[in-house]
Motif scaffolding. Structure first.
Motif, PDB file in Angstrom:
ATOM      1  N   VAL A   1     -30.414 -31.317  16.871  1.00 18.59           N
ATOM      2  CA  VAL A   1     -30.625 -30.823  15.512  1.00 18.59           C
ATOM      3  C   VAL A   1     -29.301 -30.225  15.047  1.00 18.59           C
ATOM      4  O   VAL A   1     -28.609 -29.558  15.814  1.00 18.59           O
ATOM      5  CB  VAL A   1     -31.766 -29.783  15.440  1.00 18.59           C
ATOM      6  N   SER A   2     -28.924 -30.472  13.806  1.00 19.60           N
ATOM      7  CA  SER A   2     -27.584 -30.111  13.331  1.00 19.60           C
ATOM      8  C   SER A   2     -27.456 -28.656  12.904  1.00 19.60           C
ATOM      9  O   SER A   2     -26.607 -28.323  12.089  1.00 19.60           O
ATOM     10  CB  SER A   2     -27.179 -31.028  12.170  1.00 19.60           C
ATOM     11  N   SER A   3     -28.292 -27.793  13.464  1.00 21.48           N
ATOM     12  CA  SER A   3     -28.215 -26.357  13.185  1.00 21.48           C
ATOM     13  C   SER A   3     -27.455 -25.659  14.306  1.00 21.48           C
ATOM     14  O   SER A   3     -27.281 -26.209  15.396  1.00 21.48           O
ATOM     15  CB  SER A   3     -29.618 -25.761  13.077  1.00 21.48           C
ATOM     16  N   ALA A   4     -27.028 -24.441  14.022  1.00 18.64           N
ATOM     17  CA  ALA A   4     -26.345 -23.657  15.053  1.00 18.64           C
ATOM     18  C   ALA A   4     -27.340 -23.026  16.016  1.00 18.64           C
ATOM     19  O   ALA A   4     -27.006 -22.743  17.168  1.00 18.64           O
ATOM     20  CB  ALA A   4     -25.484 -22.581  14.401  1.00 18.64           C
ATOM     21  N   GLN A   5     -28.570 -22.801  15.553  1.00 21.66           N
ATOM     22  CA  GLN A   5     -29.603 -22.148  16.348  1.00 21.66           C
ATOM     23  C   GLN A   5     -30.802 -23.069  16.521  1.00 21.66           C
ATOM     24  O   GLN A   5     -31.021 -23.981  15.707  1.00 21.66           O
ATOM     25  CB  GLN A   5     -30.064 -20.849  15.662  1.00 21.66           C
ATOM     26  N   PRO A   6     -31.624 -22.869  17.562  1.00 21.98           N
ATOM     27  CA  PRO A   6     -32.840 -23.660  17.714  1.00 21.98           C
ATOM     28  C   PRO A   6     -33.742 -23.520  16.491  1.00 21.98           C
ATOM     29  O   PRO A   6     -33.747 -22.490  15.815  1.00 21.98           O
ATOM     30  CB  PRO A   6     -33.501 -23.055  18.952  1.00 21.98           C
ATOM     31  N   VAL A   7     -34.494 -24.566  16.198  1.00 24.43           N
ATOM     32  CA  VAL A   7     -35.415 -24.578  15.067  1.00 24.43           C
ATOM     33  C   VAL A   7     -36.814 -24.255  15.570  1.00 24.43           C
ATOM     34  O   VAL A   7     -37.307 -24.885  16.510  1.00 24.43           O
ATOM     35  CB  VAL A   7     -35.400 -25.954  14.368  1.00 24.43           C
ATOM     36  N   GLU A   8     -37.441 -23.302  14.950  1.00 22.73           N
ATOM     37  CA  GLU A   8     -38.775 -22.874  15.381  1.00 22.73           C
ATOM     38  C   GLU A   8     -39.799 -23.993  15.187  1.00 22.73           C
ATOM     39  O   GLU A   8     -39.866 -24.620  14.138  1.00 22.73           O
ATOM     40  CB  GLU A   8     -39.208 -21.633  14.584  1.00 22.73           C
TER      41      GLU A   8
ATOM     42  N   TYR B   1     -23.488 -38.167   8.994  1.00 23.82           N
ATOM     43  CA  TYR B   1     -23.573 -37.375  10.220  1.00 23.82           C
ATOM     44  C   TYR B   1     -23.314 -38.218  11.465  1.00 23.82           C
ATOM     45  O   TYR B   1     -22.668 -37.751  12.419  1.00 23.82           O
ATOM     46  CB  TYR B   1     -24.930 -36.674  10.324  1.00 23.82           C
ATOM     47  N   ILE B   2     -23.770 -39.465  11.466  1.00 24.47           N
ATOM     48  CA  ILE B   2     -23.466 -40.355  12.592  1.00 24.47           C
ATOM     49  C   ILE B   2     -21.961 -40.585  12.686  1.00 24.47           C
ATOM     50  O   ILE B   2     -21.384 -40.614  13.783  1.00 24.47           O
ATOM     51  CB  ILE B   2     -24.221 -41.690  12.448  1.00 24.47           C
TER      52      ILE B   2
ATOM     53  N   GLU C   1     -22.259 -28.492  12.881  1.00 21.53           N
ATOM     54  CA  GLU C   1     -23.356 -27.967  12.064  1.00 21.53           C
ATOM     55  C   GLU C   1     -23.299 -28.631  10.692  1.00 21.53           C
ATOM     56  O   GLU C   1     -22.233 -28.791  10.099  1.00 21.53           O
ATOM     57  CB  GLU C   1     -23.246 -26.451  11.923  1.00 21.53           C
ATOM     58  N   PHE C   2     -24.463 -29.011  10.157  1.00 26.01           N
ATOM     59  CA  PHE C   2     -24.494 -29.836   8.949  1.00 26.01           C
ATOM     60  C   PHE C   2     -25.809 -29.617   8.208  1.00 26.01           C
ATOM     61  O   PHE C   2     -26.860 -29.490   8.830  1.00 26.01           O
ATOM     62  CB  PHE C   2     -24.360 -31.305   9.368  1.00 26.01           C
ATOM     63  N   GLN C   3     -25.743 -29.592   6.877  1.00 28.33           N
ATOM     64  CA  GLN C   3     -26.947 -29.544   6.054  1.00 28.33           C
ATOM     65  C   GLN C   3     -26.862 -30.549   4.917  1.00 28.33           C
ATOM     66  O   GLN C   3     -25.824 -30.659   4.253  1.00 28.33           O
ATOM     67  CB  GLN C   3     -27.153 -28.159   5.444  1.00 28.33           C
TER      68      GLN C   3
ATOM     69  N   VAL D   1     -17.381 -32.705   5.630  1.00 30.47           N
ATOM     70  CA  VAL D   1     -18.765 -32.280   5.767  1.00 30.47           C
ATOM     71  C   VAL D   1     -18.917 -30.768   5.860  1.00 30.47           C
ATOM     72  O   VAL D   1     -19.872 -30.196   5.351  1.00 30.47           O
ATOM     73  CB  VAL D   1     -19.416 -32.964   6.993  1.00 30.47           C
ATOM     74  N   LEU D   2     -17.979 -30.080   6.491  1.00 30.72           N
ATOM     75  CA  LEU D   2     -18.107 -28.634   6.605  1.00 30.72           C
ATOM     76  C   LEU D   2     -18.056 -27.969   5.243  1.00 30.72           C
ATOM     77  O   LEU D   2     -18.837 -27.083   4.931  1.00 30.72           O
ATOM     78  CB  LEU D   2     -16.999 -28.071   7.511  1.00 30.72           C
TER      79      LEU D   2
END
Length: 335
Positions: A236-243, A177-178, A259-261, A14-15
Motif C-alpha cells: 500500500v502506498s502509504s507511510a503507515q499501515p491502513v486500518e 505508480y508502476i 508514498e503516493f496519493q 509524483v512526490l
C-alpha cells in the motif's frame, strides 16, 4: 501494453503531486449559518471510467451520500469510459451553463489532457470540490508465488514478459505508480508488461481469472478481495499501515519516497450562473459534513482531503502548472 514514457515522466514529479493532495480538510468558504440548502431536484453524475473503477466508486459514493443526506432527490451515475477520462470530458465541456450535470475528475484526467493534447481541458469546467485522496495498492492472486514487492519486481527484472500487471488506463495513477516502482527496483519502466483496463471490475476479473500475475489500483477497488482472501495485498502506498486491510508492506517499508496519493474531485460545466454554482458547492460541503460521507471515507480507506469552491479552483491551477511543467521539460506535453 508497455509502460509509456508519460508514466516515467509523471513518476519523477509524483512526490510534488501527491504532497499537494494531502493538505487536510479545509472546506473553503462556509455556507451561510442556519440556512438550509434546497435539495437538488435532479442530478446526473458522469463517472469517466467503467463500472468498478475508482472514478465509478467515487461517483456512486457521492450519489449515495447526497441521497442519504437529502441533498439531491434523484442523483444518477452514468459511466463514460475512455482515454483517462478525456472522452467524458469532451462530452461534458461543450455543455456550457447546463445545470444538474457533474463530472468526476482527478489526476489521471489532468495528465491525460496534458499528454494527449485534447481540444478541451479542465479549464472548460467549473471546479466544485476535491473529494479525497486514495492510496495505490499492489496485489497478486491468492496462490501467487510473489509474496512481497521485491519478489514481484525480481521476477519482472528477470523476465519482464512473464509478469503481466493489470491496472487502469495508460497514464493513470496506477500506471504512474508502476513506473515509479520499476525505477526504484532498477527495472526499465518501458520493459514492464502493463495491461490497461477501463475499469476496476475488468482488472479484478483478470487477476482472479489468472490472466495477469498482479494488479495495481486504488485501495478501494481491491480491499474487499484482500479481506476475503481472494488476493494478496503486497503493498500500500502509504507511510503507515491502513486500518482494516492487511498488506505485506507499506511504501515506507521499502522507501519513503514511494508514498503516493491519487486524488478525485467533482466538477461541472463552465458558464454556470452564480446561484447554481453556489448551491452545488454548498451541497458538497454539507455532504462532506454528513455521517454518511464520513462512513464512506472510512469504509473505502479514503483520505479526507476535501477542499471546495475558490480554494479548490486555486489549488487546481497550481496542480496543473506543476504537472505541465514536468511534462514540458521532458517533451511530453501537447497542451
Amino acid at each position: 501494453m508497455k509502460i509509456t514514457r508519460i508514466a516515467v515522466a509523471a513518476a519523477v514529479s509524483v512526490l510534488a503531486l501527491s504532497a499537494c493532495g494531502t493538505g487536510g480538510t479545509s472546506t473553503g468558504d462556509k455556507p451561510a449559518a442556519g440556512k438550509k440548502a434546497e435539495a437538488i431536484n435532479r442530478l446526473e453524475i458522469i463517472a469517466p471510467a467503467a463500472p468498478g473503477s475508482g472514478w465509478d466508486q467515487a461517483s456512486r459514493a457521492v450519489q449515495d451520500s447526497l441521497r442519504s443526506a437529502k441533498l439531491a432527490k434523484s442523483p444518477e451515475v452514468k459511466n463514460v469510459p475512455g482515454a483517462s477520462g478525456t472522452v467524458a470530458l469532451a462530452q461534458v465541456a461543450p455543455q456550457k451553463g447546463k445545470k444538474d450535470l457533474w463530472i468526476a475528475s482527478g489526476l489521471a484526467m489532468m495528465s491525460g489532457v496534458i499528454s494527449n493534447g485534447t481540444g478541451v481541458t479542465l479549464d472548460d469546467l467549473t471546479p466544485l470540490a476535491r473529494l479525497m485522496g486514495e492510496y495505490e495498492v499492489i496485489v497478486t492472486p491468492k496462490d501467487s508465488p510473489y509474496k512481497t514487492t521485491e519478489d514481484l519486481f525480481a521476477a519482472i527484472k528477470k523476465n519482464p514478459k512473464s509478469v503481466a500487471i493489470a491496472g487502469g488506463s495508460a497514464g493513470s495513477a496506477d500506471h504512474i505508480y508502476i513506473g515509479l516502482l520499476a525505477q526504484h527496483f532498477g527495472v526499465n519502466p518501458t520493459d514492464v508488461n502493463y495491461v490497461p483496463y477501463s475499469g476496476g471490475g475488468e482488472a479484478t476479473t483478470a487477476i482472479l481469472g489468472g490472466k495477469v500475475q498482479a494488479g495495481v489500483s486504488g485501495i478501494g477497488e481491491f480491499s474487499a478481495q484482500i479481506k476475503e482472501g481472494k488476493m494478496n495485498g503486497l503493498l500500500v502506498s502509504s507511510a503507515q499501515p491502513v486500518e482494516g486491510v492487511e498488506f505485506a508492506q507499506t511504501a515506507a517499508d521499502i522507501d519513503k519516497s514511494l508514498e503516493f496519493q491519487n486524488w478525485r474531485s467533482m466538477m461541472a460545466p463552465s458558464g454556470l450562473d452564480d446561484a447554481a454554482k453556489a448551491g452545488y458547492i454548498d451541497a458538497l460541503k454539507r455532504m462532506h459534513d454528513s455521517q454518511g460521507w464520513k462512513d464512506t471515507l472510512a469504509k473505502n480507506a479514503w483520505n479526507d482531503n476535501f477542499i471546495a469552491g475558490d480554494e479548490f479552483a486555486t489549488w487546481l491551477k497550481e496542480e496543473n502548472t506543476r504537472v505541465k511543467g514536468v511534462l514540458d521539460q521532458l517533451g511530453l506535453s501537447k497542451n
